[in-house]
Design an enzyme around this catalytic site. Sequence first.
Site, PDB file in Angstrom:
ATOM      1  N   LYS A 140       0.818  -1.219   0.000  1.00 43.17           N
ATOM      2  CA  LYS A 140       0.000   0.000   0.000  1.00 43.17           C
ATOM      3  C   LYS A 140       0.852   1.270   0.000  1.00 43.17           C
ATOM      4  CE  LYS A 140      -4.377  -1.779   0.812  1.00 43.17           C
ATOM      5  NZ  LYS A 140      -5.372  -2.017   1.824  1.00 43.17           N
ATOM      6  N   ARG A 175      -3.770  -9.960   3.949  1.00 42.58           N
ATOM      7  CA  ARG A 175      -3.835 -10.011   2.486  1.00 42.58           C
ATOM      8  C   ARG A 175      -2.439  -9.683   1.991  1.00 42.58           C
ATOM      9  NH1 ARG A 175      -8.685  -7.084  -0.334  1.00 42.58           N
ATOM     10  NH2 ARG A 175      -7.755  -8.292  -1.965  1.00 42.58           N
TER      11      ARG A 175
END
Length: 194
Positions: A140, A175
Site C-alpha cells: 500500500k 492479504r
Amino acid sequence: VEALKSHGAVSVDTTRASVARAAIKAGAKIINDVSGGLADSQMARVIAENTEIQYIAMHWRGHSIDMQSKADYIDVVKEVKEELSARVENLVHAGINPEQIILDPGIGFAKKSEHNWELLRNLDRLEMLGFPLLIGASRKRFLGDLLVREKPEDRDAASLAITTIAAMKNIWGVRTHAVRASVDAIKVVQEIGK
C-alpha cells in the site's frame, strides 16, 4: 471459483450481493466486502442465508473515488472501532451469525499514512472488538511514503514486516502479494512461539 475451489477455500472480493450470491453458489467460502455491507443493502441477507461462509467486513467511509476526502479523524483507532462495532451490530441485527464475521480495519481506505500506522500500532485495541482481524497492508501507498518507493512491487519487504508483526500478534489473516514469503515468515514466527 468452481475451478479454484478444489485447491482450498476461495475468497471473493465484492460489494455486490448478486456477485456474492453467485460466488457462494459456485463454491466460495469467504466473501470479502470492502464496504462492510454499506454499498449494497442486500448483502447482509445473502450472508445470513449462507451460514457456512465467512464474511469479512471492512471499515469503509465511501467509494474509492472520494474516500480519501473522508480521512478525517480525531482518534482514528477509537473511531474505526466504533464504526466497525456499529457495522457488526447492524449485520447481526440483519441475521448474520457473529461467528461468520471477520473484521478489517481498512488500512489504506479513507486513511492517511499516519492513520494506517496508528491502527497498526494498536492492533490489540482492535482485537478488543472480539472478532478475528484481517490486515490488508501489502504494497500500500503508506509503505511507499515511508520508504520513498513509488512502485508497489518495491514495497514487498515492508509488507512482509507487517505480516510478521501480525503473526506475532496472532492476527487471523493478512492479504498479501508475496504469498510464499509471507507463509515462510508466519512459520518462523509460529516455530519461535512454541
